[in-house]
Scaffold this motif. Structure first.
Motif, PDB file in Angstrom:
ATOM      1  N   PRO A 129       0.838  -1.200   0.000  1.00  4.75           N
ATOM      2  CA  PRO A 129       0.000   0.000   0.000  1.00  4.75           C
ATOM      3  C   PRO A 129       0.879   1.258   0.000  1.00  4.75           C
ATOM      4  CG  PRO A 129      -0.646  -1.513   1.770  1.00  4.75           C
ATOM      5  CD  PRO A 129       0.643  -2.015   1.224  1.00  4.75           C
ATOM      6  N   TRP A 130       0.365   2.321  -0.580  1.00  7.29           N
ATOM      7  CA  TRP A 130       1.121   3.568  -0.651  1.00  7.29           C
ATOM      8  C   TRP A 130       1.581   4.028   0.737  1.00  7.29           C
ATOM      9  CZ3 TRP A 130       4.334   6.576  -2.685  1.00  7.29           C
ATOM     10  CH2 TRP A 130       4.427   7.930  -2.342  1.00  7.29           C
ATOM     11  N   ASP A 131       0.751   3.859   1.735  1.00  2.00           N
ATOM     12  CA  ASP A 131       1.103   4.222   3.112  1.00  2.00           C
ATOM     13  C   ASP A 131       2.397   3.576   3.582  1.00  2.00           C
ATOM     14  OD1 ASP A 131      -1.141   5.656   3.422  1.00  2.00           O
ATOM     15  OD2 ASP A 131      -2.215   4.208   4.699  1.00  2.00           O
ATOM     16  N   ALA A 132       2.687   2.377   3.070  1.00  2.00           N
ATOM     17  CA  ALA A 132       3.840   1.612   3.544  1.00  2.00           C
ATOM     18  C   ALA A 132       5.015   1.678   2.568  1.00  2.00           C
ATOM     19  CB  ALA A 132       3.424   0.151   3.745  1.00  2.00           C
ATOM     20  N   HIS A 133       4.866   2.476   1.503  1.00  2.52           N
ATOM     21  CA  HIS A 133       5.832   2.448   0.393  1.00  2.52           C
ATOM     22  C   HIS A 133       7.235   2.843   0.842  1.00  2.52           C
ATOM     23  CE1 HIS A 133       7.477   4.003  -3.556  1.00  2.52           C
ATOM     24  NE2 HIS A 133       6.924   2.896  -3.980  1.00  2.52           N
ATOM     25  N   ALA A 134       7.372   4.052   1.367  1.00  6.42           N
ATOM     26  CA  ALA A 134       8.705   4.549   1.740  1.00  6.42           C
ATOM     27  C   ALA A 134       9.301   3.715   2.882  1.00  6.42           C
ATOM     28  CB  ALA A 134       8.617   6.026   2.143  1.00  6.42           C
ATOM     29  N   ALA A 135       8.473   3.372   3.851  1.00  4.13           N
ATOM     30  CA  ALA A 135       8.983   2.621   5.009  1.00  4.13           C
ATOM     31  C   ALA A 135       9.446   1.219   4.614  1.00  4.13           C
ATOM     32  CB  ALA A 135       7.901   2.541   6.088  1.00  4.13           C
ATOM     33  N   THR A 136       8.779   0.622   3.628  1.00  3.87           N
ATOM     34  CA  THR A 136       9.184  -0.719   3.185  1.00  3.87           C
ATOM     35  C   THR A 136      10.493  -0.647   2.399  1.00  3.87           C
ATOM     36  OG1 THR A 136       6.863  -1.376   3.005  1.00  3.87           O
ATOM     37  CG2 THR A 136       8.476  -2.764   1.858  1.00  3.87           C
ATOM     38  N   LEU A 137      10.597   0.324   1.485  1.00  4.76           N
ATOM     39  CA  LEU A 137      11.737   0.337   0.562  1.00  4.76           C
ATOM     40  C   LEU A 137      13.014   0.891   1.193  1.00  4.76           C
ATOM     41  CD1 LEU A 137      10.026   1.343  -2.795  1.00  4.76           C
ATOM     42  CD2 LEU A 137      10.616  -0.938  -1.932  1.00  4.76           C
ATOM     43  N   GLY A 138      12.876   1.871   2.060  1.00  5.49           N
ATOM     44  CA  GLY A 138      14.061   2.520   2.642  1.00  5.49           C
ATOM     45  C   GLY A 138      15.126   1.529   3.111  1.00  5.49           C
ATOM     46  N   PRO A 139      14.753   0.546   3.946  1.00  3.25           N
ATOM     47  CA  PRO A 139      15.765  -0.389   4.485  1.00  3.25           C
ATOM     48  C   PRO A 139      16.269  -1.420   3.467  1.00  3.25           C
ATOM     49  CG  PRO A 139      13.748  -0.318   5.842  1.00  3.25           C
ATOM     50  CD  PRO A 139      13.433   0.369   4.567  1.00  3.25           C
ATOM     51  N   LEU A 140      15.722  -1.432   2.246  1.00  2.00           N
ATOM     52  CA  LEU A 140      16.071  -2.491   1.278  1.00  2.00           C
ATOM     53  C   LEU A 140      17.094  -2.036   0.243  1.00  2.00           C
ATOM     54  CD1 LEU A 140      12.521  -4.039   0.687  1.00  2.00           C
ATOM     55  CD2 LEU A 140      14.315  -4.806   2.268  1.00  2.00           C
ATOM     56  N   ARG A 141      17.703  -0.866   0.468  1.00  2.00           N
ATOM     57  CA  ARG A 141      18.598  -0.315  -0.547  1.00  2.00           C
ATOM     58  C   ARG A 141      19.694  -1.287  -0.953  1.00  2.00           C
ATOM     59  NH1 ARG A 141      21.848   5.516  -0.471  1.00  2.00           N
ATOM     60  NH2 ARG A 141      23.257   4.977  -2.191  1.00  2.00           N
ATOM     61  N   GLU A 142      20.346  -1.881   0.036  1.00  2.00           N
ATOM     62  CA  GLU A 142      21.444  -2.806  -0.304  1.00  2.00           C
ATOM     63  C   GLU A 142      20.930  -4.072  -0.963  1.00  2.00           C
ATOM     64  OE1 GLU A 142      24.832  -3.858   2.255  1.00  2.00           O
ATOM     65  OE2 GLU A 142      24.260  -2.077   3.413  1.00  2.00           O
ATOM     66  N   ALA A 143      19.866  -4.620  -0.408  1.00  2.00           N
ATOM     67  CA  ALA A 143      19.320  -5.876  -0.940  1.00  2.00           C
ATOM     68  C   ALA A 143      18.872  -5.719  -2.395  1.00  2.00           C
ATOM     69  CB  ALA A 143      18.145  -6.340  -0.084  1.00  2.00           C
ATOM     70  N   LEU A 144      18.421  -4.523  -2.757  1.00  2.00           N
ATOM     71  CA  LEU A 144      17.859  -4.314  -4.095  1.00  2.00           C
ATOM     72  C   LEU A 144      18.843  -3.688  -5.082  1.00  2.00           C
ATOM     73  CD1 LEU A 144      14.221  -3.225  -3.129  1.00  2.00           C
ATOM     74  CD2 LEU A 144      15.013  -5.455  -3.943  1.00  2.00           C
ATOM     75  N   ALA A 145      20.075  -3.423  -4.627  1.00  2.00           N
ATOM     76  CA  ALA A 145      21.056  -2.806  -5.526  1.00  2.00           C
ATOM     77  C   ALA A 145      21.254  -3.691  -6.753  1.00  2.00           C
ATOM     78  CB  ALA A 145      22.375  -2.594  -4.793  1.00  2.00           C
ATOM     79  N   ASP A 146      21.245  -3.086  -7.930  1.00  2.00           N
ATOM     80  CA  ASP A 146      21.460  -3.745  -9.223  1.00  2.00           C
ATOM     81  C   ASP A 146      20.326  -4.673  -9.664  1.00  2.00           C
ATOM     82  OD1 ASP A 146      23.959  -2.474  -9.455  1.00  2.00           O
ATOM     83  OD2 ASP A 146      24.879  -4.028  -8.200  1.00  2.00           O
ATOM     84  N   LYS A 147      19.296  -4.803  -8.861  1.00  2.00           N
ATOM     85  CA  LYS A 147      18.163  -5.639  -9.276  1.00  2.00           C
ATOM     86  C   LYS A 147      17.127  -4.809 -10.032  1.00  2.00           C
ATOM     87  CE  LYS A 147      18.707  -9.080  -5.701  1.00  2.00           C
ATOM     88  NZ  LYS A 147      18.156  -9.818  -4.549  1.00  2.00           N
TER      89      LYS A 147
END
Lengths: 221, 221
Positions: free
Chosen positions: B78-96
């Motif tokens: 949900p949009w409400d959870a968008h920034a909070a979900t993605l913020g901590p995933l920067r390393e995990a999602l690099a280059d994906k």
């Protein structure tokens, strides 16, 4: 109220979009008035349309006179001229159905993009300038290239018609359906017009990628 | 690089849109991981999908683990959870390749409307939070109701895929075309994603007016 009994005025009717729409409506036998900043250019475009379509129900004049004489007024001026054209027409357009087709887009070397509009969208700007008009928005996505092409019998697209006045959107949907191939589909309230205007930038990007004159169809309707 | 050799992770895969997409991809034989805030809920949704599709290539975990294990990551929170979900995933999602499906919409008694997003759009917010990811946006307009309906064989819509990385958008177009009936169409750069996200409000208005599950088709492509 049928559009076939009304006079359709096109402000900015000498530009590609306005000329294309006027051509299709004249060909369908509607009464059309082509407006331009310059009355002589409006009349010249009208004379061209009369000879292209065989219709004698096409006239031309300056935008002010067209706004005064037409029953439905289509706004197809460039975004740069939008506010300046509509501001002085408040009285002439009071109680009339007005159809805004304007796409506030910028272009740079990466292609087209949405311009920020303080009122939210071109049509919401128009609604503020023309508070007594029956405001609608439509025809943003119809390819001007296809509209003016005499070889194109049918234009393969739906026209989204937005507005808060149900009767006005129904009339504009009927106006859209005077163009062979087109369906007029209700597309939401004026506050949801900004994305419809801006979506033209996406269609331009699609046209470039696929060498197309893209339109849209709504499925399941 | 074919999507058929990759693992597709769906963050927010227990919501209607995420679950519907995961169902279609599992049914097509793709390897799918369903993410949720809660690992147990992700695993429960995966177990349901395994039994609904007969596929044993569906797993579930929390969003963080799914982001780490998947090759392509679809963001359907949900949009409400968008920034909070993605913020901590920067390393995990690099280059994906990351596919943002989120529509920042508000609802009031007049229906849906576009929420203002300081970054311009949900996907541009994601691009700022995940600067090393290969960011795309897609699947905004696909009806969750149709996706999850086992009676619906083909979904009658095009999926617009936006992004500035040509190879990434090509992969996501192929991912879209794993859903029977769907064409994946390039839809422009990320800076033109805001209007595509917001257009979902118009489709909801169309659904209400016409009692439909509307989608869009691009014509002449």
């Amino acid at each position: 109220m049928s559009v076939r009994d009304l006079t359709i005025g096109v402000l900015g009717g000498t530009g590609p979009q306005g000329r294309g729409l006027a051509y299709r409506w004249a060909k369908a036998g509607l009464s059309v008035l082509i407006g331009s900043r310059d009355a002589a250019r409006g009349e010249a475009a009208a004379a061209e349309l009369r000879s292209a379509t065989g219709s004698d129900s096409v006239g031309g004049a300056d935008n002010t006179e067209v706004a005064a004489r037409a029953d439905i007024v289509v706004v197809a001026v460039p975004w740069d001229a939008h506010a300046a054209t509509l501001g002085p027409l408040r009285e002439a357009l009071a109680d009339k159905i007005v159809v805004d087709c304007v796409n506030p887009l910028g272009f740079d070397k990466k292609g087209p993009y949405q311009l920020e509009v303080p009122e939210g969208s071109a049509v919401e700007q128009a609604a503020m300038l023309l508070p007594e008009a029956r405001m609608t928005a439509a025809f943003h996505h119809v390819s001007a290239v296809l509209l003016v092409d005499v070889e194109v019998e049918k234009v393969d697209t739906d026209v989204l018609v937005l507005g808060d006045d149900r009767e006005a959107t129904d009339v504009v949907r009927e106006l859209a359906e005077q163009i062979p191939g087109v369906r007029g589909i209700y597309g939401g309230r004026l506050r949801n017009a900004g994305q419809v205007e801006a979506f033209t930038a996406n269609l331009i990007a699609i046209n470039r990628r696929y060498k197309a004159h893209a339109g849209i169809r709504i499925t399941d309707v």
